[in-house]
Structure formats: structure tokens, C-alpha cells
Design a protein around this motif. Structure first.
Motif, mmCIF file in Angstrom:
data_model
loop_
_atom_site.group_PDB
_atom_site.id
_atom_site.type_symbol
_atom_site.label_atom_id
_atom_site.label_comp_id
_atom_site.label_asym_id
_atom_site.label_seq_id
_atom_site.Cartn_x
_atom_site.Cartn_y
_atom_site.Cartn_z
ATOM 1 N N GLU A 265 0.816 -1.215 0.000
ATOM 2 C CA GLU A 265 0.000 0.000 0.000
ATOM 3 C C GLU A 265 0.852 1.269 0.000
ATOM 4 N N LEU A 266 2.009 1.233 0.643
ATOM 5 C CA LEU A 266 2.910 2.392 0.590
ATOM 6 C C LEU A 266 3.301 2.700 -0.849
ATOM 7 N N GLN A 267 3.556 1.660 -1.624
ATOM 8 C CA GLN A 267 3.878 1.856 -3.032
ATOM 9 C C GLN A 267 2.669 2.412 -3.795
ATOM 10 N N HIS A 268 1.508 1.878 -3.486
ATOM 11 C CA HIS A 268 0.294 2.338 -4.160
ATOM 12 C C HIS A 268 -0.009 3.799 -3.834
ATOM 13 N N TRP A 269 0.223 4.193 -2.577
ATOM 14 C CA TRP A 269 -0.039 5.568 -2.160
ATOM 15 C C TRP A 269 1.112 6.521 -2.494
ATOM 16 N N ALA A 270 2.227 5.979 -2.999
ATOM 17 C CA ALA A 270 3.428 6.785 -3.291
ATOM 18 C C ALA A 270 3.914 7.499 -2.042
ATOM 19 N N LEU A 271 3.974 6.757 -0.935
ATOM 20 C CA LEU A 271 4.437 7.298 0.339
ATOM 21 C C LEU A 271 5.748 6.646 0.734
ATOM 22 N N VAL A 272 6.578 7.405 1.435
ATOM 23 C CA VAL A 272 7.816 6.880 1.998
ATOM 24 C C VAL A 272 7.659 6.854 3.508
ATOM 25 N N ALA A 273 7.753 5.676 4.089
ATOM 26 C CA ALA A 273 7.585 5.545 5.533
ATOM 27 C C ALA A 273 8.829 6.026 6.256
ATOM 28 N N ASP A 274 8.636 6.542 7.442
ATOM 29 C CA ASP A 274 9.754 6.926 8.304
ATOM 30 C C ASP A 274 10.678 5.717 8.466
ATOM 31 N N PRO A 275 12.001 5.878 8.254
ATOM 32 C CA PRO A 275 12.919 4.732 8.375
ATOM 33 C C PRO A 275 12.947 4.121 9.774
ATOM 34 N N LYS A 276 12.513 4.891 10.760
ATOM 35 C CA LYS A 276 12.468 4.392 12.134
ATOM 36 C C LYS A 276 11.031 4.104 12.566
ATOM 37 N N LEU A 277 10.209 3.709 11.598
ATOM 38 C CA LEU A 277 8.815 3.403 11.891
ATOM 39 C C LEU A 277 8.737 2.305 12.960
ATOM 40 N N ARG A 278 7.868 2.484 13.922
ATOM 41 C CA ARG A 278 7.756 1.559 15.040
ATOM 42 C C ARG A 278 6.485 0.704 14.921
ATOM 43 N N LEU A 279 6.624 -0.577 15.197
ATOM 44 C CA LEU A 279 5.446 -1.442 15.279
ATOM 45 C C LEU A 279 4.752 -1.156 16.597
ATOM 46 N N ASP A 280 3.506 -0.738 16.514
ATOM 47 C CA ASP A 280 2.743 -0.476 17.731
ATOM 48 C C ASP A 280 2.328 -1.790 18.367
#
Length: 352
Positions: A265-280
Motif C-alpha cells: 500500500e505504501l507503493q500504491h499511495w506513493a508514500l515513503v515511511a519513516d525509516p524508524k517506523l515503530r510497530l505499535d
């Protein structure tokens, strides 16, 4: 020729026939509107106040109002703009091009620069507190004030019935047709690396396979307590969504399946996630006894509170009819994102 002359004469002598007279606009304060709501029912008003957007709240207020028993003023947009508050009950979305109607007449919305500023600033808030906890009501970056013009519908209370608008019919209603004079005051909610830059937030969601009218049909099933049929309707929709693209994720453990959908979905939305994204967290599959499916989800967030993602699944229970095992394939019900960012388009906004 006589017909032409008659029309020309009427253009001067019968203007009320050829041209509808515009309704008068009542300039009023928020406090007066709340105290004397019935006097302005179905009238066009122009009022300046501060917008309050929270869970189950989208209202106009003024701290000068002292009478706490006066009716609150709920806000909604004219035109085809969906409600931006989550509240009970029903579906409050509008399809593009489907303009809100009142008494069979369209209520338009002027989508100009002032509206865009108001819309963005009101919705700009952190997704999480600095501790990582989900935000409740104290994460807005701005306190937004504006002058709103629109049709006002008064809350009505009689011995026989109550007619209200907004969450559980709480309030009177102002249908916004025009926004001017937008002003935003920066709150104390912390930002990371963009302290003096204007911020807006965008929301993303998986495209629903439901056809127009299916949401209403789903709500009718719930109102009739036909929960099995409503759940099957949800499952059918999720099955359509799950068949799109590579389906290898459907048989994987929950965390791996959710991560695969997130990347897709990140690719579909053309979004770049924070490299330090945390699993909640990933919730264990669970459901009520009468339900035939288990439900589970995973969510992630960025440490600065600017990004938030979630992926939601369902799958048949082991004891459900037609289920062959506890490892039935996952069904994707939704994937959602909310991302805040510096917005150059707000550079000219009156932010202080």
C-alpha cells in the motif's frame, strides 16, 4: 416581435419572476446563535467562531459564551465534501459530484483558497503523543478561527420528538457554504524538525470494492439485527479486496501478512515511511461468540507522531461453517494511513 418586447419589459418590471431574490444573510455571533437558535432555523447566517474537531465532535464555539445549556452548533460542509468527524450514526461520506441537498435543493460549497486553508488547518494534528499513545483531544497543531456563511438548522425539542444533528442528534447544524477570514493560532503540541513550517495531514485508505448503495444496505442489516448477513457482506467485500495482486501474504502469520500489505500500500499511495517506523502492536485474532470470523490488525507509527498506519484482517473461525482449519486464509478488510507533512501551500495562511 411582441413576445420579445414583452420579455424585455418584464426584465425591468418583473425582476422577481426572472431572477430569484437572494435570501438575506444574518450576521450573528456564536453565542446569539446558540441562545436563539429557533429564530434562525433554515436561515442563512454569517458567524465567526473557532472550530473544534475531535472524535465525535465538529462544532463551532466561542469562549465568550456563558450559557452552557444553549444548543451547540455542529458543522458540516455543503457541496460534495464528506464530514471530517467520526461520529454516530450512519455513513457521512459523499461521493465526488454528489452535492448535499436540503429540501430538494442543492447546498453548494465555494472551494476557494480560504476553504482549502480552513480544511487543512482544522485537520492538522499529531497521530500520537510523544509517549506513543494514540491522541485523544490534545494533539491539534492549530486553533482555527474563521467566518462561516451557510444555512442554519435549529435543534428542536418538543414533548413528542427531538430533532437534532451531529453525534446522536446533539446539536443544531450549520451547513458551510463559504469560508473567509481564516486565522490559525499555533498550539503547544510539539513538532519535530518543522517548528516554524505550516503542517497539513493527509489520509489514505484501500479502495473499497463496494458498489454505491452497499454501505446503506449494510447499515440496514445492522439496524434489523441481521448480523450474520452483515458479516457475510463484509467478508464478501474483503474477499474481493484480497484477490488483488499477489496473494502470498494470505497464508502467512499475522505480522508478516500485515507487513506485506503495508509495503504494497505504501507503493500504491506513493508514500515513503519513516525509516524508524515503530510497530505499535498486532492484536491476536478474536471475535464475539456469535461471529463466524476472527478479526485482527497491526499498526505502526513514527516517533515524531507524524505518521500512522494500520492493516486490518478477518478470517473464518475454526468452528465456522465452511472453514476447514484455524489457519484459513486472511481476508483484508482495510489498510489506512495518516501522514502529516510540511505544506508549502499554507505558506500564505494567517498562522501565528
Amino acid at each position: 416581435m411582441r413576445v420579445v418586447l414583452a420579455l424585455i419589459a418584464c426584465a425591468f418590471l418583473c425582476p422577481s419572476i426572472l431572477f430569484a431574490q437572494p435570501k438575506p444573510v444574518h450576521d450573528i455571533t456564536v453565542c446569539e446563535l446558540r441562545l436563539h437558535a429557533g429564530e434562525f432555523d433554515h436561515e442563512t447566517v454569517r458567524v465567526r467562531g473557532t472550530a473544534d474537531l475531535e472524535f465525535e465532535i465538529f462544532a463551532l464555539y466561542d469562549p465568550q459564551c456563558k450559557d452552557t445549556k444553549a444548543t451547540d452548533v455542529w458543522l458540516t460542509f455543503g457541496g460534495d465534501v464528506s464530514d471530517i468527524a467520526t461520529y454516530c450514526c450512519g455513513d457521512h461520506s459523499r461521493r465526488p459530484g454528489h452535492v448535499l441537498e436540503l429540501d430538494g435543493k442543492p447546498v453548494p460549497l465555494r472551494k476557494d483558497g480560504a476553504f482549502e486553508q480552513f480544511y487543512k488547518l482544522v485537520r492538522a494534528s499529531r497521530n500520537r503523543t510523544p509517549t506513543g499513545a494514540p491522541c485523544a483531544s490534545d494533539c491539534h497543531f492549530y486553533r482555527v478561527t474563521a467566518t462561516l456563511t451557510g444555512v442554519f438548522l435549529a435543534e428542536k425539542n418538543t414533548e413528542k420528538e427531538h430533532l437534532g444533528y451531529g453525534h446522536l442528534g446533539c446539536c443544531s447544524l450549520l451547513i458551510i457554504e463559504q469560508v473567509v477570514g481564516v486565522s490559525a493560532e499555533r498550539t503547544a503540541v510539539p513538532l519535530s524538525g518543522a517548528q516554524n513550517e505550516p503542517i497539513s495531514c493527509d489520509e489514505y485508505a484501500t479502495a473499497s470494492p463496494q458498489r454505491p448503495g452497499q454501505q446503506r444496505q449494510f447499515e440496514e442489516l445492522l439496524n434489523q439485527n441481521k448480523f450474520v448477513l452483515a458479516e457475510k457482506m463484509t467478508a464478501d467485500s474483503a474477499e474481493q479486496l484480497s484477490r488483488r495482486g499477489d496473494q502470498a501474504w494470505r497464508s502467512k502469520p499475522l505480522a508478516m501478512a500485515a507487513h506485506a500489505i503495508l509495503i504494497r500500500e505504501l507503493q500504491h499511495w506513493a508514500l515513503v515511511a519513516d525509516p524508524k517506523l515503530r510497530l505499535d502492536k498486532c492484536t491476536e485474532p478474536a471475535s464475539l461468540d456469535e461471529q463466524r470470523y476472527d478479526y485482527a490488525s497491526c499498526s505502526w507509527y513514527s516517533g515524531d507522531g507524524m505518521q500512522d498506519f494500520s492493516v486490518n484482517f478477518m478470517r473464518k473461525k475454526k468452528n465456522s461453517p465452511s472453514a476447514t482449519s484455524s489457519r484459513s486464509p486472511w481476508l483484508l478488510t482495510s489498510a489506512n494511513a495518516r501522514v502529516c507533512h510540511v505544506d508549502a501551500a499554507l505558506a500564505t495562511a494567517n498562522i501565528h
